[in-house]
Design a protein around this motif. Structure first.
Motif, PDB file in Angstrom:
ATOM      1  N   ARG A 409       0.794  -1.220   0.000  1.00 47.82           N
ATOM      2  CA  ARG A 409       0.000   0.000   0.000  1.00 47.82           C
ATOM      3  C   ARG A 409       0.835   1.283   0.000  1.00 47.82           C
ATOM      4  N   PHE A 410       2.132   1.186  -0.049  1.00 50.87           N
ATOM      5  CA  PHE A 410       2.997   2.381   0.032  1.00 50.87           C
ATOM      6  C   PHE A 410       2.593   3.226   1.247  1.00 50.87           C
ATOM      7  N   ASP A 411       2.445   2.595   2.371  1.00 49.75           N
ATOM      8  CA  ASP A 411       1.848   3.312   3.495  1.00 49.75           C
ATOM      9  C   ASP A 411       2.589   2.993   4.790  1.00 49.75           C
ATOM     10  N   ARG A 412       2.342   3.790   5.784  1.00 47.31           N
ATOM     11  CA  ARG A 412       2.811   3.555   7.156  1.00 47.31           C
ATOM     12  C   ARG A 412       1.712   4.062   8.049  1.00 47.31           C
ATOM     13  N   GLU A 413       1.040   3.176   8.713  1.00 45.91           N
ATOM     14  CA  GLU A 413      -0.186   3.604   9.376  1.00 45.91           C
ATOM     15  C   GLU A 413      -0.052   4.020  10.820  1.00 45.91           C
ATOM     16  N   ALA A 414       1.032   3.646  11.458  1.00 45.62           N
ATOM     17  CA  ALA A 414       1.133   3.923  12.894  1.00 45.62           C
ATOM     18  C   ALA A 414       1.535   5.376  13.130  1.00 45.62           C
ATOM     19  N   ARG A 415       0.809   6.315  12.522  1.00 43.34           N
ATOM     20  CA  ARG A 415       1.209   7.710  12.686  1.00 43.34           C
ATOM     21  C   ARG A 415       0.258   8.437  13.626  1.00 43.34           C
ATOM     22  N   LEU A 416       0.306   8.039  14.862  1.00 41.20           N
ATOM     23  CA  LEU A 416      -0.566   8.588  15.884  1.00 41.20           C
ATOM     24  C   LEU A 416       0.273   9.388  16.879  1.00 41.20           C
ATOM     25  N   ILE A 417      -0.269  10.525  17.281  1.00 44.44           N
ATOM     26  CA  ILE A 417       0.399  11.305  18.329  1.00 44.44           C
ATOM     27  C   ILE A 417      -0.201  10.875  19.651  1.00 44.44           C
ATOM     28  N   ILE A 418       0.299   9.773  20.186  1.00 43.58           N
ATOM     29  CA  ILE A 418      -0.309   9.257  21.411  1.00 43.58           C
ATOM     30  C   ILE A 418       0.243   9.984  22.620  1.00 43.58           C
ATOM     31  N   ARG A 419       1.514  10.341  22.552  1.00 46.25           N
ATOM     32  CA  ARG A 419       2.013  11.152  23.658  1.00 46.25           C
ATOM     33  C   ARG A 419       2.626  12.415  23.099  1.00 46.25           C
ATOM     34  N   PRO A 420       1.844  13.488  23.107  1.00 47.01           N
ATOM     35  CA  PRO A 420       2.340  14.745  22.548  1.00 47.01           C
ATOM     36  C   PRO A 420       3.670  15.091  23.176  1.00 47.01           C
ATOM     37  N   PHE A 421       4.583  15.533  22.357  1.00 52.56           N
ATOM     38  CA  PHE A 421       5.938  15.724  22.827  1.00 52.56           C
ATOM     39  C   PHE A 421       6.304  17.191  23.003  1.00 52.56           C
ATOM     40  N   LYS A 422       5.875  18.019  22.053  1.00 58.75           N
ATOM     41  CA  LYS A 422       6.415  19.372  21.977  1.00 58.75           C
ATOM     42  C   LYS A 422       6.248  20.181  23.255  1.00 58.75           C
TER      43      LYS A 422
ATOM     44  N   GLN B  46     -12.839   2.603  20.864  1.00 61.90           N
ATOM     45  CA  GLN B  46     -12.947   2.451  22.317  1.00 61.90           C
ATOM     46  C   GLN B  46     -13.328   1.044  22.800  1.00 61.90           C
ATOM     47  N   PRO B  47     -14.160   0.294  22.063  1.00 64.17           N
ATOM     48  CA  PRO B  47     -14.544  -1.018  22.603  1.00 64.17           C
ATOM     49  C   PRO B  47     -13.370  -1.962  22.868  1.00 64.17           C
ATOM     50  N   LEU B  48     -12.211  -1.707  22.271  1.00 68.07           N
ATOM     51  CA  LEU B  48     -11.082  -2.611  22.509  1.00 68.07           C
ATOM     52  C   LEU B  48     -10.012  -2.030  23.425  1.00 68.07           C
ATOM     53  N   LEU B  49     -10.299  -0.904  24.054  1.00 70.90           N
ATOM     54  CA  LEU B  49      -9.301  -0.300  24.942  1.00 70.90           C
ATOM     55  C   LEU B  49      -8.886  -1.253  26.065  1.00 70.90           C
ATOM     56  N   GLY B  56      -3.103  -7.317  25.449  1.00 70.14           N
ATOM     57  CA  GLY B  56      -3.504  -8.184  24.341  1.00 70.14           C
ATOM     58  C   GLY B  56      -3.308  -7.552  22.974  1.00 70.14           C
ATOM     59  N   LEU B  57      -3.392  -6.236  22.920  1.00 64.79           N
ATOM     60  CA  LEU B  57      -3.258  -5.535  21.642  1.00 64.79           C
ATOM     61  C   LEU B  57      -2.371  -4.310  21.803  1.00 64.79           C
ATOM     62  N   GLU B  58      -1.700  -3.951  20.716  1.00 63.18           N
ATOM     63  CA  GLU B  58      -0.940  -2.711  20.708  1.00 63.18           C
ATOM     64  C   GLU B  58      -1.898  -1.528  20.553  1.00 63.18           C
ATOM     65  N   PRO B  59      -1.569  -0.393  21.162  1.00 64.53           N
ATOM     66  CA  PRO B  59      -2.453   0.761  20.996  1.00 64.53           C
ATOM     67  C   PRO B  59      -2.625   1.167  19.533  1.00 64.53           C
ATOM     68  N   ASP B  60      -1.557   1.038  18.753  1.00 64.73           N
ATOM     69  CA  ASP B  60      -1.624   1.528  17.374  1.00 64.73           C
ATOM     70  C   ASP B  60      -2.613   0.749  16.527  1.00 64.73           C
ATOM     71  N   SER B  61      -2.943  -0.464  16.944  1.00 68.81           N
ATOM     72  CA  SER B  61      -3.817  -1.243  16.076  1.00 68.81           C
ATOM     73  C   SER B  61      -5.285  -1.019  16.367  1.00 68.81           C
ATOM     74  N   ILE B  62      -5.619  -0.261  17.404  1.00 74.01           N
ATOM     75  CA  ILE B  62      -7.036   0.071  17.598  1.00 74.01           C
ATOM     76  C   ILE B  62      -7.268   1.569  17.436  1.00 74.01           C
ATOM     77  N   ALA B 127      -8.940   5.480  34.867  1.00 74.19           N
ATOM     78  CA  ALA B 127     -10.042   5.436  33.912  1.00 74.19           C
ATOM     79  C   ALA B 127      -9.546   4.727  32.656  1.00 74.19           C
ATOM     80  N   MET B 128     -10.457   4.413  31.759  1.00 70.38           N
ATOM     81  CA  MET B 128     -10.056   3.665  30.561  1.00 70.38           C
ATOM     82  C   MET B 128     -10.867   4.133  29.360  1.00 70.38           C
ATOM     83  N   LYS B 129     -10.888   5.470  29.172  1.00 67.33           N
ATOM     84  CA  LYS B 129     -11.670   6.029  28.078  1.00 67.33           C
ATOM     85  C   LYS B 129     -10.812   6.407  26.877  1.00 67.33           C
ATOM     86  N   THR B 130      -9.489   6.518  27.090  1.00 65.93           N
ATOM     87  CA  THR B 130      -8.608   6.971  26.009  1.00 65.93           C
ATOM     88  C   THR B 130      -7.397   6.038  25.921  1.00 65.93           C
TER      89      THR B 130
END
Lengths: 428, 428
Positions: A409-422, B46-49, B56-62, B127-130
């Protein structure tokens, strides 16, 4: 620390990297009590960290719980602890969770980023030696693009989209390639409002070639590949400072960039008590003999990045890479048993299996001892070898699925800002 | 905020959850300019948080990048921004990155944890909302087990291995089941030094049954399943406080526990400017008519958890779940186009597709409108439905690989303490 003594001698291993885990695996089956201490509860597969930073892989799939690697060994104990000091006179270590006596000590504490004393670079640039650091870099890259959308100042916008990678070793080269592919394949789709063509990727190397440790052909080909991907390569340029806005060099060249990755050097992660000048050699590593014994000791060893085993071919020690670490850990396992049984030790001989680096899709360079090749086949070899050395069947499957997906898919999907850094680091 | 006006009317959607994304997908193909604002750059499934919290799952996959969901729509704009205030008189929103005018506004800000005013519970419980919250919980659980190894005080050790889950809804039930399986399958292997049998999982429910919204049969069966897994169920007990060490209830029952998960209630995440008492109903939700128009407005809407659409069957609004959110977003898309073309709107009718919850391996309960079943088949249905509703092909594949692995190997591998939690929150 309440680990009960058994009739077996106790070996403390400091660090659960390639060296420490390799040794623990070997020893835990034997008649020794093995205590592994690490400040993380996981082993990190460092060669793939750059893929975490660039959204190609989840962090969880390149790390592995140390307890799980060694769960079937009854003589193995893991403790989540940072070692603060080694007392080599009375044979104990001081840690954040108490002291612990040892009969044998193995320092496998690895290496850390070397800023060569420049505190501004240390403060403002990003490193990529650990999973949290890699996730921070991933966040920063994505946050900078979101911010680039918000400014109408052209210079500021360009700075937010500029990447300067300092250091042309494998880390720098692989990261530059991955960023170049993101620029080409993902940014234009993700940010249609933004002229992402002005995003620039620079790699700055103090010497005259990239991938210094590899063959000339690999080095030249890596340059070719990077140039085709649009990466700007600056050779014989040394970065002198970065104040959070501008990178200065020992030439007239400067860069305005919001993201600077420092991949220009590492040094041994020494521990207080075993860091006296007599042991320490170039690169802050502990001088060891061919049995990995730290100079002056019979029962204290060092393996992996932290150990400097000088030979005729390698007067400054073996390269700080996974292979020497794994081999030394394995060999020391045998030697310690010999030592306990009062047999004579066997000297370590490094079996150089070669080196490789990937630049991008279908683009890698591989130096095997007898055979050097570049391109598509090298890229497949690179993938196969990395999958093979990953710890854990699930990790291999998940990484494989991700690579397959990214390739198709020419892609990289894990591009989430889960822990904002700046905001945390005080950027504006 | 520099989003250029076009000849199309501008719709601002606040929130990229199920409701907001469903609406954006519908509208972005039409002759409207859609601006989606969210404080995260990703949509959370959210249902898989709870599976992230339990390794069981990586955060990036949900989670999924919002930009990527809507990358092919030229009229779509995403901005990473928190909305601080809505000005309904002059039709603009105030955000952390500036103000933005709208022609139509859709509030899809979802819900947040409801602590019913108890600040101690808010401070000390999890909590487990995010996704960040779920990762914090994962770290805390693992850190507590590491700490349990270090103490010789039996009471302290037990407290470190005690889990109290407050609330017997789907979140509480699914988390309790997952923890029970970890206790059984993973802890004894990971912590051979520790008597993990004393780890206790408690679920405390203020009413007389678990899974209140589901059928009696599902509720009873869920209890059976949990009891078989060794979970302690306390019904008709209301938690009154938690001071970081002891959970107190409205009965004599108390628990000494280092991990308390608060899953006992949610409330609408209202935004300043649109939170006057006239709109707000029970559960802090915005009162809307059957067209999802917020009471008193023609051009301001609310959908999903934040919207309270009272009907005869549901006087307090629809359940705060994914299905009503998705359906309202979809329907509102049609209605907005009708509104712009001055046609008459169609009222929303909720299509109740049922509810389900998983308790563990081969154990789930499913209530379809015409058919209710429990056990192995329900568990497969649960997995299939969740895979189907996940956004993104890669996510589905990675989740599938993980589930397959976890099923075959009785394992959960993503148990890494990547961001230590305890020290940050001031635990000792």
């Amino acid at each position: 620390m309440n680990i009960p003594r058994t009739s077996y001698p106790r070996v403390i291993i400091i660090g659960g990297g390639f060296a420490g885990v390799s040794l623990a695996k070997k020893l835990s089956k034997q008649e020794v009590q093995v205590v592994l201490l690490d400040k993380n509860n996981y082993h990190t597969f460092q060669p793939l960290l750059y893929q975490v930073s660039t959204g190609g892989l989840e962090p969880d799939s390149i790390a592995y719980p140390i307890r799980k690697i060694l769960k079937n060994f009854p003589n193995f104990h893991f403790r989540l602890a940072e070692v603060n000091e080694i007392n080599s006179e009375n044979n104990y270590v001081k840690t954040g969770i108490g002291d612990l006596k040892f009969d044998y000590l193995v320092v496998a504490s690895g290496s850390k980023t070397n800023y060569f004393g420049n505190s501004e670079i240390e403060k403002y640039s990003m490193a990529m030696k650990t999973i949290p650091q890699s996730l921070n870099l991933r966040s920063l890259i994505l946050e900078n693009f979101e911010d680039a959308l918000l400014t109408s100042d052209l210079h500021e916008r360009n700075a937010l989209m500029n990447f300067v990678i300092v250091g042309g070793g494998p880390t720098g080269v692989e990261l530059a390639g991955a960023l170049a592919e993101i620029k080409k394949g993902i940014l234009p789709k993700d940010y249609p409002d933004l002229d992402t063509r002005s995003a620039q990727i620079h790699i700055v190397q103090s010497s005259g070639c990239l991938l210094k440790g590899m063959s000339k052909k690999a080095s030249r080909k890596a340059e070719d590949f990077l140039e085709k991907l649009g990466v700007n390569i600056w050779k014989n340029v040394r970065v002198t400072n970065y104040d959070g806005k501008t990178v200065t060099t020992n030439t007239d060249l400067t860069f305005k960039a919001a993201t600077v990755v420092w991949a220009a050097g590492v040094k041994g992660a020494t521990i207080k008590g075993l860091d006296a000048e007599d042991f320490i050699t170039r690169g802050n590593r502990l001088e060891v003999n061919t049995f990995n014994q730290v100079k002056g000791f019979e029962h204290i060893f060092a393996i992996g990045d932290i150990a400097c085993m000088a030979t005729e071919d390698t007067p400054y020690g073996l390269p700080m890479m996974a292979q020497p670490a794994i081999q030394q850990g394995d060999q020391l396992g045998d030697n310690m048993l010999r030592l306990i049984e009062k047999q004579s030790l066997k000297p370590f001989v490094y079996n150089d299996k070669g080196a490789m680096a990937t630049i991008g899709r279908n683009k890698a360079v591989v130096d095997l001892p007898k055979f050097k090749f570049q391109g598509v086949f090298a890229w497949f070899v690179w993938m196969f070898v990395h999958l093979f050395f990953l710890i854990g069947f699930r990790n291999r499957m998940v990484v494989f699925v991700n690579w397959l997906y990214n390739y198709v898919r020419f892609d990289r999907e894990a591009r989430l800002i889960i822990r904002p850094f700046k905001n945390k680091k005080g950027f504006n």
